[in-house]
Design an enzyme around this catalytic site. Structure first.
Site, PDB file in Angstrom:
ATOM      1  CG  ASP A 159       8.885 -14.104   2.946  1.00 50.05           C
ATOM      2  OD1 ASP A 159       9.115 -13.131   3.204  1.00 50.05           O
ATOM      3  OD2 ASP A 159       8.177 -15.094   3.754  1.00 50.05           O
TER       4      ASP A 159
ATOM      5  CE  LYS B 224      15.312 -16.591  -2.849  1.00 48.66           C
ATOM      6  NZ  LYS B 224      15.198 -16.659  -1.403  1.00 48.66           N
TER       7      LYS B 224
ATOM      8  N   GLY C 150       9.009  -8.114   5.675  1.00 47.99           N
ATOM      9  CA  GLY C 150      10.637  -7.773   5.958  1.00 47.99           C
ATOM     10  C   GLY C 150      11.286  -8.062   4.408  1.00 47.99           C
ATOM     11  CG  HIS C 151      11.454  -6.298   1.532  1.00 45.38           C
ATOM     12  ND1 HIS C 151       9.765  -6.183   1.486  1.00 45.38           N
ATOM     13  CD2 HIS C 151      11.601  -5.030   1.475  1.00 45.38           C
ATOM     14  CE1 HIS C 151       9.641  -4.850   1.608  1.00 45.38           C
ATOM     15  NE2 HIS C 151      10.711  -3.944   1.523  1.00 45.38           N
TER      16      HIS C 151
ATOM     17  CD  GLN D  57       2.082  -9.019   5.202  1.00 46.58           C
ATOM     18  OE1 GLN D  57       1.199  -8.321   5.173  1.00 46.58           O
ATOM     19  NE2 GLN D  57       3.110  -8.754   5.846  1.00 46.58           N
TER      20      GLN D  57
ATOM     21  NE  ARG E 249       8.307 -17.727  12.060  1.00 47.21           N
ATOM     22  CZ  ARG E 249       6.638 -17.341  11.786  1.00 47.21           C
ATOM     23  NH1 ARG E 249       5.923 -18.377  12.100  1.00 47.21           N
ATOM     24  NH2 ARG E 249       6.132 -16.328  11.213  1.00 47.21           N
TER      25      ARG E 249
ATOM     26  NE  ARG F  55     -17.439   0.116  15.631  1.00 45.74           N
ATOM     27  CZ  ARG F  55     -18.588  -0.023  15.623  1.00 45.74           C
ATOM     28  NH1 ARG F  55     -19.478   0.560  14.674  1.00 45.74           N
ATOM     29  NH2 ARG F  55     -19.051  -1.224  16.077  1.00 45.74           N
TER      30      ARG F  55
ATOM     31  N   GLY G 173      19.124 -13.449  -8.856  1.00 48.93           N
ATOM     32  CA  GLY G 173      19.856 -13.147  -7.460  1.00 48.93           C
ATOM     33  C   GLY G 173      19.400 -12.011  -6.729  1.00 48.93           C
TER      34      GLY G 173
ATOM     35  CB  THR H  68      10.276 -14.799  12.635  1.00 45.98           C
ATOM     36  OG1 THR H  68      10.043 -15.427  11.416  1.00 45.98           O
ATOM     37  CG2 THR H  68       9.146 -13.739  13.016  1.00 45.98           C
TER      38      THR H  68
ATOM     39  N   GLY I 110      10.033 -11.433  -3.198  1.00 44.49           N
ATOM     40  CA  GLY I 110      10.818 -10.791  -3.546  1.00 44.49           C
ATOM     41  C   GLY I 110      10.386  -9.291  -3.944  1.00 44.49           C
ATOM     42  CE  LYS I 111       5.180  -8.633  -0.956  1.00 43.48           C
ATOM     43  NZ  LYS I 111       5.622  -9.934  -0.519  1.00 43.48           N
TER      44      LYS I 111
HETATM   45  P1  IMP Z   1       0.804 -11.994  11.434  1.00 41.55           P
HETATM   46  O1  IMP Z   1       1.008 -11.134   9.932  1.00 41.55           O
HETATM   47  O2  IMP Z   1       2.067 -11.763  12.210  1.00 41.55           O
HETATM   48  O3  IMP Z   1      -0.428 -12.003  11.888  1.00 41.55           O
HETATM   49  O4  IMP Z   1       1.030 -13.750  10.684  1.00 41.55           O
HETATM   50  C1  IMP Z   1      -0.028 -14.264  10.136  1.00 41.55           C
HETATM   51  C2  IMP Z   1       0.638 -15.223   9.162  1.00 41.55           C
HETATM   52  O5  IMP Z   1       1.170 -14.559   7.949  1.00 41.55           O
HETATM   53  C3  IMP Z   1       1.930 -15.952   9.398  1.00 41.55           C
HETATM   54  O6  IMP Z   1       1.815 -17.309   8.968  1.00 41.55           O
HETATM   55  C4  IMP Z   1       2.941 -15.435   9.317  1.00 41.55           C
HETATM   56  O7  IMP Z   1       4.277 -16.319   8.992  1.00 41.55           O
HETATM   57  C5  IMP Z   1       2.311 -14.839   7.855  1.00 41.55           C
HETATM   58  N1  IMP Z   1       3.093 -13.518   7.468  1.00 41.55           N
HETATM   59  C6  IMP Z   1       2.943 -12.349   7.693  1.00 41.55           C
HETATM   60  N2  IMP Z   1       3.876 -11.291   7.228  1.00 41.55           N
HETATM   61  C7  IMP Z   1       4.699 -12.230   6.329  1.00 41.55           C
HETATM   62  C8  IMP Z   1       5.476 -11.922   5.340  1.00 41.55           C
HETATM   63  O8  IMP Z   1       5.888 -10.766   5.206  1.00 41.55           O
HETATM   64  N3  IMP Z   1       6.167 -12.713   4.654  1.00 41.55           N
HETATM   65  C9  IMP Z   1       5.657 -14.192   5.001  1.00 41.55           C
HETATM   66  N4  IMP Z   1       4.790 -14.328   5.932  1.00 41.55           N
HETATM   67  C10 IMP Z   1       4.089 -13.478   6.560  1.00 41.55           C
HETATM   68 MG    MG Z   2       9.760 -11.132   3.855  1.00 41.40          MG
END
Ligand code: IMP
Ligand code: MG
Length: 426
Positions: free
Chosen positions: A13, A333, A40-41, A226, A305, A144, A417, A303, A15-16
């Site tokens: 997250d 940011k 997700g971005h 990630q 969250r 496999r 921004g 998500t 901002g890639k």
């Molecule tokens: P998973 O990738 O869904 O298995 O999640 C494993 C961990 O990576 C968790 O702590 C997620 O919140 C975190 N995570 C997975 N994808 C992202 C992302 O794109 N941004 C931030 N955290 C992520």
């Molecule tokens: Mg993200």
């Protein structure tokens, strides 16, 4: 032309997507190399928002071809939803715009059930995954028994793979995880056979495409998902994602040698966030953390969250510079820090008073980790209209300079921004 790899420096997250979008103005090829729709971005172009999960950000640049390399895990159902969402804003994700590696591993509905069933079972010790089946799909790849894109185009072979896997997953879900999920091989096959027709024109050999693009002197951007500290090998294990997020994996995933790479760009926020469980040394549990979350709108794109928030961690960034071979940093940011009286930079860690230069690998040592901070004076000005380094308030300039010194890397840009025009090259 050049080949660059863009990676996240923190826990995702950063901002890639926005930076890749910025860098792809001249790119011929954008290659996503790991992860899946856990990423997700949100991109904002002329005020219009677009949320992407799997499709590389380059899709919003009409002349750019996007590829999903073999190290990605592909949920074909959610890919189609994403293609439909883009169609609504008049971005046509046709097979000439998007290619998918023949040997990419698929995320299938039983992977989501296993992911969620496992997290439920972990109760107090949850990883806090996104629940998208990422880990279970990578596990199948390594053991496999995974199903790959190419398998969709061989109906008889597919049928035997699906029957075997569904039987195994059903047994595991009910007998080991105790969930009520039960999948029908016949139904899944029907859906996959239908998807196969749609996906066939997208299938490609990524290794050949990338090699030929290199030979032709094209501009190529590899897009990571990630962040470095979520890397399966080098991150805060077990609170990590199930793939290698570091730059070197771009070559493994695409099927090309490392000598093609010219530069590695690391993206980090001017502060730090994390979603899910696990160590986060510079986390701020007080009012500053709350203010960062509100000002930075730090809620998960996938998500929803609330993200854990805290301060820039230069020790972690130095580690990321080493692990990825980062030669340039982009700080995103920066505008979120406007209004903070003081801005904190984590500069080092100690355990029982002794300095350590990395987050320790054992949980016990992680619990005893303390952060050494350097506090810098903040600024009040709204900086969202800034378009040059020299237009920044002096204290913001000093912050960037100090980050550069402490992280032993070169800052080549910053963002003030979410809009495309708010990413500034230095
Ligand atoms: P998973 O990738 O869904 O298995 O999640 C494993 C961990 O990576 C968790 O702590 C997620 O919140 C975190 N995570 C997975 N994808 C992202 C992302 O794109 N941004 C931030 N955290 C992520
Ligand atoms: Mg993200």
């Amino acid at each position: 032309m050049s080949v660059s790899i863009v990676v996240g420096v923190q826990w995702g997250d950063e901002g890639k997507g926005k930076v890749v979008d910025y860098l792809t103005e001249q790119a011929d090829l954008v290659v996503r190399f790991q992860g899946g729709n856990n990423a997700g971005h949100t991109l904002v172009i002329d005020g219009q928002k677009t949320a992407l999960q799997l499709i590389p950000s380059g899709i919003l640049r009409p002349g750019t071809r996007c590829l999903l390399a073999s190290g990605v895990v592909l949920n074909p159902f959610s890919l189609i939803e994403e293609i439909d969402r883009l169609a609504e804003i008049n971005v046509a994700v046709t097979p000439d715009r998007l290619g998918i590696a023949n040997n990419v591993q698929l995320i299938l509905p039983y992977h989501l059930a296993v992911d969620r069933g496992r997290e439920a079972e972990l109760a107090g010790g949850k990883i806090g995954t996104t629940g998208k089946g990422i880990g279970p799909a990578y596990e199948d790849a390594v053991s496999r028994c995974g199903i790959r894109l190419c398998d969709l185009f061989d109906a008889r072979h597919l049928s035997s793979l699906v029957e075997r896997n569904v039987a195994q997953k059903n047994a595991y879900l009910s007998r080991v995880l105790g969930t009520s999920d039960c999948f029908s091989a016949a139904e899944l096959l029907l859906e996959l056979n239908r998807l196969a027709e749609f996906l066939r024109p997208y299938a490609t050999d990524v290794s050949i495409e990338v090699s030929e693009a290199v030979k032709a002197g094209k501009e190529i951007v590899f897009e990571g998902a990630q962040g470095c500290l979520l890397d399966i090998s080098h991150g805060t294990y077990p609170f990590v994602t199930s793939s290698n997020t570091v730059a070197a994996y771009a070559c493994v995933s695409a099927g090309v040698g490392p000598q093609i790479v010219d530069s590695v760009v690391g993206i980090c926020k001017a502060y730090c966030t994390r979603v899910g469980s696990g160590p986060f040394p510079t986390e701020d549990f007080g009012v500053d953390g709350q203010n960062l979350r509100e000002a930075g709108r730090e809620f998960g794109t996938v998500t929803g969250r609330p993200r854990r928030c805290g301060w820039f961690d230069t020790a972690a960034v130095k580690k990321a510079v080493r692990l990825n071979g980062i030669d340039s940093l982009v700080i995103t940011k920066l505008d979120v820090l406007s209004g903070f009286k003081k801005v904190r930079l984590g500069t080092a860690y100690t355990i029982d008073g002794v300095e350590v230069n990395d987050i320790p690998v054992s949980p016990d040592a992680q619990d005893r980790l303390q952060v050494v901070y350097e506090d810098l004076p903040g600024w009040d000005e709204d900086i969202t209209a800034v378009r040059k380094f020299s237009e920044l308030p002096l204290n913001a300039q000093k912050l960037l300079t100090r980050i550069e010194e402490l992280s032993e890397s070169r800052i080549v840009g910053f963002s003030v921004g979410p809009d495309r025009v708010q990413t500034i090259r230095m």
